[in-house]
Design a protein around this motif. Sequence first.
Motif, PDB file in Angstrom:
ATOM      1  N   GLU A 385       1.824  -2.232  -4.043  1.00  0.00           N
ATOM      2  CA  GLU A 385       1.349  -1.078  -3.389  1.00  0.00           C
ATOM      3  C   GLU A 385       0.066  -0.782  -3.760  1.00  0.00           C
ATOM      4  OE1 GLU A 385       3.088   2.963  -3.737  1.00  0.00           O
ATOM      5  OE2 GLU A 385       4.162   0.958  -3.990  1.00  0.00           O
ATOM      6  N   PHE A 386      -0.770  -1.839  -4.429  1.00  0.00           N
ATOM      7  CA  PHE A 386      -1.993  -1.513  -4.293  1.00  0.00           C
ATOM      8  C   PHE A 386      -3.070  -2.306  -3.026  1.00  0.00           C
ATOM      9  CE2 PHE A 386      -0.480  -0.007  -8.336  1.00  0.00           C
ATOM     10  CZ  PHE A 386      -1.722   1.594  -9.366  1.00  0.00           C
ATOM     11  N   VAL A 387      -2.494  -3.268  -4.052  1.00  0.00           N
ATOM     12  CA  VAL A 387      -3.304  -4.635  -2.697  1.00  0.00           C
ATOM     13  C   VAL A 387      -2.628  -4.996  -1.066  1.00  0.00           C
ATOM     14  CG1 VAL A 387      -4.423  -4.764  -4.069  1.00  0.00           C
ATOM     15  CG2 VAL A 387      -2.578  -6.817  -3.627  1.00  0.00           C
ATOM     16  N   GLY A 388      -1.322  -4.455  -0.885  1.00  0.00           N
ATOM     17  CA  GLY A 388      -0.333  -4.729   0.213  1.00  0.00           C
ATOM     18  C   GLY A 388       0.645  -6.146  -0.240  1.00  0.00           C
ATOM     19  N   ALA A 389       1.443  -6.075   0.409  1.00  0.00           N
ATOM     20  CA  ALA A 389       2.724  -7.278   0.622  1.00  0.00           C
ATOM     21  C   ALA A 389       2.054  -8.420   0.696  1.00  0.00           C
ATOM     22  CB  ALA A 389       3.825  -7.253   1.186  1.00  0.00           C
ATOM     23  N   PRO A 390       1.288  -8.710   1.272  1.00  0.00           N
ATOM     24  CA  PRO A 390       1.397  -9.628   1.954  1.00  0.00           C
ATOM     25  C   PRO A 390       0.414 -10.281   0.320  1.00  0.00           C
ATOM     26  CG  PRO A 390       0.885  -8.848   3.901  1.00  0.00           C
ATOM     27  CD  PRO A 390       1.226  -8.340   2.847  1.00  0.00           C
ATOM     28  N   ALA A 391      -1.121  -9.179   0.452  1.00  0.00           N
ATOM     29  CA  ALA A 391      -2.009 -10.030  -0.795  1.00  0.00           C
ATOM     30  C   ALA A 391      -1.326 -10.597  -1.885  1.00  0.00           C
ATOM     31  CB  ALA A 391      -3.066  -9.091  -0.760  1.00  0.00           C
ATOM     32  N   SER A 392      -0.473  -9.682  -2.281  1.00  0.00           N
ATOM     33  CA  SER A 392       0.333  -9.706  -3.618  1.00  0.00           C
ATOM     34  C   SER A 392       1.152 -11.320  -3.621  1.00  0.00           C
ATOM     35  CB  SER A 392       1.815  -8.316  -3.813  1.00  0.00           C
ATOM     36  OG  SER A 392       2.546  -9.145  -5.026  1.00  0.00           O
ATOM     37  N   VAL A 393       1.465 -10.833  -2.304  1.00  0.00           N
ATOM     38  CA  VAL A 393       2.149 -12.930  -2.678  1.00  0.00           C
ATOM     39  C   VAL A 393       1.736 -13.759  -2.632  1.00  0.00           C
ATOM     40  CG1 VAL A 393       4.012 -14.101  -1.111  1.00  0.00           C
ATOM     41  CG2 VAL A 393       4.707 -11.733  -1.171  1.00  0.00           C
ATOM     42  N   VAL A 394       0.029 -13.987  -1.837  1.00  0.00           N
ATOM     43  CA  VAL A 394      -0.964 -15.176  -1.851  1.00  0.00           C
ATOM     44  C   VAL A 394      -1.336 -14.997  -3.524  1.00  0.00           C
ATOM     45  CG1 VAL A 394      -3.183 -15.376  -1.708  1.00  0.00           C
ATOM     46  CG2 VAL A 394      -1.570 -14.562   0.242  1.00  0.00           C
ATOM     47  N   ILE A 395      -0.993 -13.691  -4.124  1.00  0.00           N
ATOM     48  CA  ILE A 395      -1.694 -13.968  -5.290  1.00  0.00           C
ATOM     49  C   ILE A 395      -0.557 -14.479  -6.227  1.00  0.00           C
ATOM     50  CG2 ILE A 395      -2.352 -12.563  -7.311  1.00  0.00           C
ATOM     51  CD1 ILE A 395      -3.751 -10.683  -5.479  1.00  0.00           C
ATOM     52  N   GLY A 396       0.083 -14.497  -5.737  1.00  0.00           N
ATOM     53  CA  GLY A 396       1.271 -14.871  -6.633  1.00  0.00           C
ATOM     54  C   GLY A 396       1.034 -16.536  -6.937  1.00  0.00           C
ATOM     55  N   GLY A 397       1.603 -16.846  -5.477  1.00  0.00           N
ATOM     56  CA  GLY A 397       1.807 -18.264  -5.154  1.00  0.00           C
ATOM     57  C   GLY A 397       0.252 -19.079  -6.263  1.00  0.00           C
ATOM     58  N   LEU A 398      -0.746 -18.336  -5.872  1.00  0.00           N
ATOM     59  CA  LEU A 398      -2.122 -19.273  -6.611  1.00  0.00           C
ATOM     60  C   LEU A 398      -2.097 -19.514  -8.627  1.00  0.00           C
ATOM     61  CD1 LEU A 398      -4.855 -17.305  -5.209  1.00  0.00           C
ATOM     62  CD2 LEU A 398      -4.324 -19.831  -5.370  1.00  0.00           C
ATOM     63  N   GLY A 399      -0.752 -18.029  -8.558  1.00  0.00           N
ATOM     64  CA  GLY A 399      -0.323 -17.885 -10.181  1.00  0.00           C
ATOM     65  C   GLY A 399       0.532 -19.327 -10.458  1.00  0.00           C
ATOM     66  N   CYS A 400       1.214 -19.367  -9.404  1.00  0.00           N
ATOM     67  CA  CYS A 400       2.330 -20.542  -9.764  1.00  0.00           C
ATOM     68  C   CYS A 400       1.930 -21.943  -9.614  1.00  0.00           C
ATOM     69  CB  CYS A 400       3.109 -20.232  -8.621  1.00  0.00           C
ATOM     70  SG  CYS A 400       4.489 -21.564  -8.061  1.00  0.00           S
ATOM     71  N   ILE A 401       0.434 -22.065  -9.136  1.00  0.00           N
ATOM     72  CA  ILE A 401      -0.514 -23.593  -8.749  1.00  0.00           C
ATOM     73  C   ILE A 401      -0.693 -23.778  -9.987  1.00  0.00           C
ATOM     74  CG2 ILE A 401      -1.280 -24.419  -7.960  1.00  0.00           C
ATOM     75  CD1 ILE A 401      -0.541 -23.390  -4.876  1.00  0.00           C
ATOM     76  N   LEU A 402      -1.636 -22.438 -10.325  1.00  0.00           N
ATOM     77  CA  LEU A 402      -2.110 -22.424 -11.831  1.00  0.00           C
ATOM     78  C   LEU A 402      -0.925 -23.139 -13.062  1.00  0.00           C
ATOM     79  CD1 LEU A 402      -4.972 -22.029 -13.342  1.00  0.00           C
ATOM     80  CD2 LEU A 402      -4.531 -19.306 -13.886  1.00  0.00           C
ATOM     81  N   ALA A 403      -0.168 -22.502 -12.913  1.00  0.00           N
ATOM     82  CA  ALA A 403       0.996 -22.052 -14.366  1.00  0.00           C
ATOM     83  C   ALA A 403       1.268 -23.920 -14.179  1.00  0.00           C
ATOM     84  CB  ALA A 403       1.993 -21.213 -13.789  1.00  0.00           C
ATOM     85  N   ALA A 404       1.755 -24.170 -12.897  1.00  0.00           N
ATOM     86  CA  ALA A 404       1.714 -25.982 -13.295  1.00  0.00           C
ATOM     87  C   ALA A 404       1.235 -27.039 -13.549  1.00  0.00           C
ATOM     88  CB  ALA A 404       2.658 -26.539 -11.477  1.00  0.00           C
ATOM     89  N   ILE A 405      -0.097 -26.611 -13.289  1.00  0.00           N
ATOM     90  CA  ILE A 405      -1.643 -27.293 -13.702  1.00  0.00           C
ATOM     91  C   ILE A 405      -1.795 -27.327 -15.296  1.00  0.00           C
ATOM     92  CG2 ILE A 405      -4.126 -27.602 -13.418  1.00  0.00           C
ATOM     93  CD1 ILE A 405      -4.040 -26.307 -10.740  1.00  0.00           C
TER      94      ILE A 405
END
Length: 423
Positions: A385-405
């Motif tokens: 709602e604030f940054v747009g759907a594409p940016a939201s998904v990209v941020i989520g992907g980065l968070g997922c990788i960080l959790a695995a590390i």
Amino acid sequence: MTLSSTVAEEARREAGRGEAFAALRHRDFRFFWFGQLISVTGSQMQLVAINWHVYMLTRSAAALGLVGLVRVLPIILCSLIGGVFADAINRKRLMMVTQTTMLVSAASLALVTAHGLRSVWPIFLLTAISSAATAFDNPARQALLPSLVPARDFPNAVTLSFIVFQVAMIVGPVLAGLLLGVAGPAVVYALNALSFIAVIVSLALMQASGEVAAAGETAISFASLIEGLRFVWRTPIIVQTMTLDFAATFFASATALLPIFAADILRVGARGLGFLAAAPAIGAILIGTAIARIRRWWRPGALIIISVIVYGAATLLFGLSRNFWFSMLMLALTGAADTVSSVLRQTIRQLVTPDHLRGRMTSVNMIFFMGGPQLGEFEAGVVAEFVGAPASVVIGGLGCILAAIVALWRAKSLLSYELPGEE
């Protein structure tokens, strides 16, 4: 080559062909498997229809995020007591009650939609009722599964159960996309209501009693709930698989935003939405048919964490994509990675949990397994709602990788775990 050696060689080939479907040799599991195939297909149709229906009524990313919140709150509130019920009463009868509740909920949604629904609150209310029933259904279903096959075929049964889910995620969204374009959501909801009959019939035909294995009486009480929580907390490998699952799915929940990608970014409409929603399952089916033949896994904990990294990376690339086919490919890769991780996680949890505690362990896991993606959908909708759907998904992907590390550094019990032999 002698006749006896020819016969022996043919027998070996026949055994090899059946290895991928070993669990289907067992009658009760066959009924369970086919019933789930029909029912989960209907449920996946309804999930796509609800997201599309809500977006068409509101044109709001936040409203799509609220769908995830409405799904997860009843699970958080009801799942722990649902696990106690699954360990205290007949699991088959409990599933019949929950499946009937979900049938009535879907039928009610079909009726109110057919009469010209203009507000989203009935969708939210009936979705919440269905989620509450799921909070009782899932612990009973997963706790029942080990009693349908011998221990040596249990990993195969878990894999085939995931394949059912992924087949349904292909067929269901595609059918939903087609039906939404020509008949509207009411028809999809009605078909989902009918699909629950398949599970009810399959449960009635099973020979398994559904009773909990005797290991002391489990009462429906607060003490029983605490016993289940204490077991989970004192078993590090279960805690580690659950927290990794929650973190990964919380950050990488792109599915709630698919209507926005279909309508406004990739511009492929309702039919395209159906194919996008089905893409993860296509990848899952391809990898699932391969891993169904694997009887021994090397370093399953490490494979789980690698799979989560791949899942996050594919999610990130999906968020960056503006090409429909590349987006499909990345979503398929998320499905493949998630299947490897999910099969191994569920196999480990069920094998380290005694039968009389499986319902409660599963109910705790539901908060992580279902809470992660549903809260993640809410988070993705708010961020979008604030940054747009594409940016939201990209941020989520980065968070997922960080959790695995982080898991590579902290999850020692998971990384050192080895699956037991056939004995």
